[in-house]
Scaffold this motif. Structure first.
Motif, PDB file in Angstrom:
ATOM      1  N   TYR A 221      67.730  25.375 -37.997  1.00  0.00           N
ATOM      2  CA  TYR A 221      67.711  26.114 -39.256  1.00  0.00           C
ATOM      3  C   TYR A 221      67.968  25.216 -40.459  1.00  0.00           C
ATOM      4  CZ  TYR A 221      68.853  29.175 -43.091  1.00  0.00           C
ATOM      5  OH  TYR A 221      68.874  29.767 -44.338  1.00  0.00           O
ATOM      6  N   GLU A 222      68.987  24.389 -40.391  1.00  0.00           N
ATOM      7  CA  GLU A 222      69.332  23.561 -41.542  1.00  0.00           C
ATOM      8  C   GLU A 222      68.208  22.575 -41.865  1.00  0.00           C
ATOM      9  OE1 GLU A 222      71.737  22.686 -44.788  1.00  0.00           O
ATOM     10  OE2 GLU A 222      71.663  24.374 -43.388  1.00  0.00           O
TER      11      GLU A 222
ATOM     12  N   ARG B  10      65.632  24.707 -43.623  1.00  0.00           N
ATOM     13  CA  ARG B  10      66.085  25.079 -44.971  1.00  0.00           C
ATOM     14  C   ARG B  10      65.983  23.893 -45.927  1.00  0.00           C
ATOM     15  NH1 ARG B  10      69.820  24.539 -48.430  1.00  0.00           N
ATOM     16  NH2 ARG B  10      70.910  23.024 -47.136  1.00  0.00           N
TER      17      ARG B  10
ATOM     18  N   ALA C 236      66.895  33.048 -41.318  1.00  0.00           N
ATOM     19  CA  ALA C 236      68.219  33.331 -41.871  1.00  0.00           C
ATOM     20  C   ALA C 236      68.666  34.748 -41.512  1.00  0.00           C
ATOM     21  CB  ALA C 236      68.202  33.145 -43.386  1.00  0.00           C
ATOM     22  N   ARG C 237      67.753  35.704 -41.589  1.00  0.00           N
ATOM     23  CA  ARG C 237      68.095  37.083 -41.228  1.00  0.00           C
ATOM     24  C   ARG C 237      68.513  37.186 -39.770  1.00  0.00           C
ATOM     25  NH1 ARG C 237      65.024  40.452 -38.654  1.00  0.00           N
ATOM     26  NH2 ARG C 237      63.128  39.236 -39.078  1.00  0.00           N
TER      27      ARG C 237
ATOM     28  N   LYS D 278      72.489  35.025 -41.822  1.00  0.00           N
ATOM     29  CA  LYS D 278      72.730  34.351 -43.102  1.00  0.00           C
ATOM     30  C   LYS D 278      72.099  35.209 -44.196  1.00  0.00           C
ATOM     31  CE  LYS D 278      72.634  29.840 -40.788  1.00  0.00           C
ATOM     32  NZ  LYS D 278      74.038  29.440 -41.011  1.00  0.00           N
TER      33      LYS D 278
ATOM     34  N   ASP E  99      71.052  33.667 -47.767  1.00  0.00           N
ATOM     35  CA  ASP E  99      69.863  32.820 -47.640  1.00  0.00           C
ATOM     36  C   ASP E  99      68.619  33.673 -47.426  1.00  0.00           C
ATOM     37  OD1 ASP E  99      71.388  30.583 -47.927  1.00  0.00           O
ATOM     38  OD2 ASP E  99      70.932  29.721 -45.962  1.00  0.00           O
ATOM     39  N   ALA E 100      68.738  34.686 -46.578  1.00  0.00           N
ATOM     40  CA  ALA E 100      67.590  35.533 -46.269  1.00  0.00           C
ATOM     41  C   ALA E 100      67.060  36.200 -47.528  1.00  0.00           C
ATOM     42  CB  ALA E 100      67.962  36.575 -45.227  1.00  0.00           C
TER      43      ALA E 100
ATOM     44  N   TYR F 241      65.473  33.376 -50.043  1.00  0.00           N
ATOM     45  CA  TYR F 241      64.183  32.806 -49.662  1.00  0.00           C
ATOM     46  C   TYR F 241      63.095  33.868 -49.565  1.00  0.00           C
ATOM     47  CZ  TYR F 241      66.744  28.509 -48.871  1.00  0.00           C
ATOM     48  OH  TYR F 241      67.511  27.387 -49.051  1.00  0.00           O
TER      49      TYR F 241
END
Length: 921
Positions: free
Chosen positions: A575-576, A579, A691-692, A696, A699-700, A703
């Motif tokens: 994920y990171e 992102r 993110a969802r 998160k 974030d979700a 974005y």
């Protein structure tokens, strides 16, 4: 009911696991219909000790169940059992007896390693010799267990008392060596004798310091290094450890050169002798200043697989050629008879014959690489009735081999091609009434086999790089053909390790065409590409490594793997990285490009949401104009070519290099907003989804809002009111439709796409990025007739054209079969198989229920097809979808695995919900 296919960390009975909470999985099968698991019970033991008893857990989950018992210890053997209850559609309770599997823990702590790194192979100009290492040791009576842990800088093969310790190849595999390196573990008690024994190892360049990947030599390091630890366990409870140290000896031997790309030079007259002590080394990383992390093998091993016998013939020039009938990645096992001492036999490996019927490597050997050979094996005979040789450290892409220096009659079995690739479980197959399409699927599978060699490379001949653009195009087809979870999870972690400080990611990883090592940025490297720069977090990469489509692999790859297998761990891991990549895209979009200062989106203040900067490959390898190129090529095929002097050749190479530089600088300057902005929007939407899923929330929301805004801007500024995006091309329309960027202009965009297709004679003209979406976009929007017409086109450009021309793999470019100017084993365009599985056969994943817990069956007949059949093994079992058209109508048979539900939509619109079982309609 039965339980089967038990796995730990996605592997069957792995020999070394370093996950402290390994994942368990299994499948259930039953002849009853509508079977759903009700509960599971897991018990894990080490010898007599119970480490974990889950008790009865009410759950229908049978994938990635985390171990939750006592802390696991290094070297520990764990036997685990699972008991399952289930219920069928009639509410009958089903049970199966306990099913058992096991795994071993690896070495979890640095202190577990008693061995020391030894240096054995010195750097030298030109071809480098393999290094031979040995140690004699004594085994006492009462040995009950022996385990061998090994790794290397370079590639290694190990032997105990003359016997190979394993069947794995190209060990330790390719990772980002400055950060982590895999080790392998083998049980070797059966190879040892009471008394004196000999441990021997051979080391060669491999990815570590070889020329593979299109780079200069010494990309990661200059010397060959080895780390090995043999642990002997006796009946009296004692353990003896024999680790690499100063007691080991090294020598040169008969393998005078061994490079994965250039090949071998082997002198059978020589022996390893003149042994002398090894040297110890710290093996510290240039990047971190510390030793790279040692990790247990995380993926399936590379193994020898199918074999093909060579059929000899003489080409038009009179050269002796072997045709193995299949383009593969591998090497040749040869048996030479009645040789003379010093007789030199050379094998040169290539993919094709030229238009005059001569063996050639011109189609792939056009890089100006500083290498001395290309896919060659030179064997110097000792003089014997029979000599046998097969490379251990070289791998080639080939169907044909030119044999020089061997005059004897070739007998059956004298030359055998061995396919070598990552030993992934095959999970998907497709066949239909059109034999060319069935062969296309076979070719695509062979291209995957030929390019999945511990990492997914672009071709097994010229570059051998793990290009991200190719990988993201093919990932879903790859996971259909083979079980790819462990393969991708291991590989993607290296993308995270090598992500640049800015957030961009390499166009290849682990990077073998960029330099990690500042010392490698010398004249040799810069003479090839003046835009080289440091890779990894401390650098900013090379020109081209900010390209969307390629960089967006950071999002599309893990998301696709998650969709296929349902394991959220891949999203947690990546994920990171994903992102940071979209943040890099957004930062690039905020930069102004003076070339477009007068564009309306800039004047309206929307420029910060349009990615019109940075180097962009765009719709790479587009088919546009390929017919004309091929026609002109044949018109001038036999025109006389004047001989060139060395000075003229040098001048031409220099001119070509300057042309490449101008091309790169131009691409960097102009950008490609139509392509790049589309990919940025899609990646933002997917990162929001990731993110969802991971909880998160902020974030979700952030974005998702950005994705929606950019989608609106795209539809407003890049799509005209009549639907026009870029006349004369299909790709922009395909991309906009596939990525849902059209807004209210969708029907107009679709009309324009259909118009472009008709104008091109119902042939495609898409390139790498959009080709996978072309047929699905048409079928999804009610135009399956056009989709099948394009699919079944047998002329250039089209998928079936190279099949008709006798290809056994997927070519890199649409005209490559005729022009002989590109790789003939490039899996990217094989992604059309995604359409065949998901639309022709109708087996489709459900994005809301990843991992095939629920899926769709929606076959779409079309074209000339009267029959199609597909099977796909999922984490729950096998799905089958078979249909036939005859004078009586449409006949359909499907199988749904236990513990899943399918939504079936038949061509007449009828819809059914199906539990497990086999159904006939």
């Amino acid at each position: 009911m039965r339980i089967y296919d038990l796995k730990t960390e996605y592997l069957k009975a792995p020999n070394a696991v370093d996950a402290v909470q390994p994942r368990f999985s299994w499948k259930i099968a039953s002849e009853s219909k509508g079977v759903r698991q009700k509960s599971y019970h897991i018990v894990a033991k080490s010898e007599a000790e119970t480490l974990w008893d889950s008790g009865t857990v009410e759950s229908d989950e049978c994938r990635f169940i985390r171990y939750e018992g006592k802390p696991l210890q290094s070297r520990q053997k764990v036997v685990w059992q699972v008991f399952v209850t289930a219920e069928d559609a009639e509410k009958n309770l089903l049970t199966a007896g306990w099913e058992t599997s096991f795994f071993r823990m690896g070495l979890l702590h640095k202190a577990d390693w008693r061995a020391k790194w030894i240096t054995v192979g010195e750097d030298a100009p030109g071809r480098r010799k393999a290094a031979y290492v040995r140690r004699q040791f004594t085994v006492r009576a009462g040995l009950i267990e022996a385990r061998l842990y090994q790794t290397a800088h370079g590639l290694y093969e190990s032997f105990l008392n003359g016997h190979a310790t394993d069947n794995d190849k190209f060990k330790p595999g390719l990772t980002s060596y400055y950060y982590r390196i895999q080790y392998q573990t083998y049980d070797v008690a059966d190879l040892l004798n009471t008394g004196e024994n000999v441990w021997k190892v051979i080391l060669a360049d491999g990815w570590w310091r070889g020329s593979t990947g299109g780079s200069i030599i010494n990309n990661f390091g200059h010397t060959l290094d080895f780390l090995g630890q043999l642990e002997l366990v006796y009946t009296d409870g004692t353990t003896e450890i024999i680790g690499t140290d100063e007691k080991f000896e090294t020598s040169d031997g008969p393998l005078l050169a061994a490079d994965m790309l250039m090949g071998d030079i082997y002198d059978a007259r020589l022996r390893a002798e003149n042994w002398h002590p090894v040297r110890l080394t710290e093996c510290t990383s240039i990047v971190s200043g510390t030793m790279a992390q040692l990790i247990a093998s995380r993926s399936v091993p590379v193994r020898e697989n199918e074999r093909f016998e060579g059929k000899p013939f003489h080409d038009a020039s009179g050269a002796l050629i072997l045709d193995f009938g299949q383009n593969i990645a591998g090497n040749v096992l040869m048996v030479l008879r009645n040789t003379r001492p010093g007789q030199l036999v050379r094998l040169t490996h290539g993919e094709t014959l030229d238009h005059d019927g001569n063996f050639t490597i011109d189609n792939v050997n056009k890089c100006s690489l500083p290498i001395e050979a290309f896919q060659e094996v030179t064997y110097i005979c000792k003089g014997a009735p029979e000599e046998v040789y097969q490379p251990s450290f070289s791998i080639f892409g080939f169907r044909y081999v030119k044999v020089e220096g061997y005059e004897n009659d070739i007998q059956a079995g004298d030359f055998t091609a061995v396919a070598i690739y990552s030993f992934m479980e095959e999970t998907g197959d497709f066949r239909c009434s059109n034999p060319l399409i069935t062969k296309l699927v076979e070719n695509a599978r062979w291209s995957q086999k030929g390019n999945f060699m511990d990492v997914p490379v672009d071709c097994p001949t010229r570059e051998r790089n793990a290009w991200t653009g190719d990988a993201q195009i093919f990932v879903r087809t790859a996971c259909t053909f083979m079980n790819g979870y462990a393969f991708y999870e291991k590989w993607l972690k290296d993308q995270t390790l090598e992500q640049f400080e800015s957030g961009k990611v390499g166009i290849t990883f682990p990077s073998t065409s960029s330099a990690h090592n500042p010392a490698a940025l010398d004249e040799r490297l810069l003479s090839i590409n003046p835009f080289y720069s440091l890779a990894g977090p401390t650098g900013n990469g090379n020109i081209g490594e900010d390209a969307t489509g390629w960089g967006d692999s950071a999002v599309w790859l893990p998301y696709s793997v998650y969709l296929w297998y349902g394991d959220v761990q891949i999203l947690k891991n990546q994920y990171e990285t994903a992102r940071r990549w979209v943040e890099f895209e957004l930062a690039c979009a905020r930069n102004e490009n003076p070339l477009y200062a007068d564009q309306q989106y800039v004047l309206d203040g929307a420029g910060q949401y349009v990615l019109d900067t940075c180097f962009q490959y765009g719709e790479w390898n587009e088919a546009f104009g390929v017919r004309e190129k091929v026609k002109a090529y044949y018109e001038h095929l036999h025109d006389p070519v004047p001989e060139m002097s060395p000075e003229q050749i040098a001048a031409e190479k220099k001119a070509f290099a300057q042309q490449v530089q101008r091309f790169l600088l131009s691409k960097q300057k102009t950008g490609d907003a139509i392509t790049a902005t589309a990919y940025m929007a899609r990646s933002l939407r997917l990162v929001a989804n990731m993110a969802r899923i991971l909880g998160k929330v902020e974030d979700a929301e952030t974005y998702a809002a950005l994705a929606e805004k950019i989608t609106g801007i795209y539809a407003r500024y890049f799509i005209a009111e009549d639907g026009t995006i870029q006349e004369g091309h299909q790709a922009p329309y395909v991309r906009a439709l596939a990525m849902e960027l059209c807004g209210e202009k969708k029907e107009k965009v679709l009309e324009k796409l259909l118009s472009e297709i008709e104008a091109n004679g119902y042939a495609l003209n898409t390139g790498f990025l959009s080709t996978p979406f072309l047929l699905p976009v048409l079928a999804e929007n009610g135009h399956s007739t056009e989709a099948y017409r394009i699919l079944e086109n047998e002329e250039l450009p089209g998928w079936l054209y190279p099949v008709k021309k006798g290809m056994t793999t997927i070519p890199e470019s649409w005209g490559g079969v005729d022009l002989l100017n590109d790789s003939l084993n490039h899996y990217s365009y094989g992604s059309v198989c995604e359409f065949l599985f998901q639309y022709t056969a109708g087996i489709r994943p459900d994005p809301e229920n990843p991992g095939w817990k629920h899926f769709f069956l929606k076959p779409v007949p079309g074209g000339s097809l009267t029959y199609a059949e597909a099977r796909q093994e999922t984490p729950f079992g096998e799905i089958r979808s078979i249909w036939k058209l005859d004078e009586e109508g449409f006949h359909y048979v499907c199988s749904v695995p236990a513990n899943t539900v399918a939504t079936l939509t038949l061509p007449n619109g009828e819809t059914r919900m199906l539990g497990s079982g086999t159904y006939i309609f």
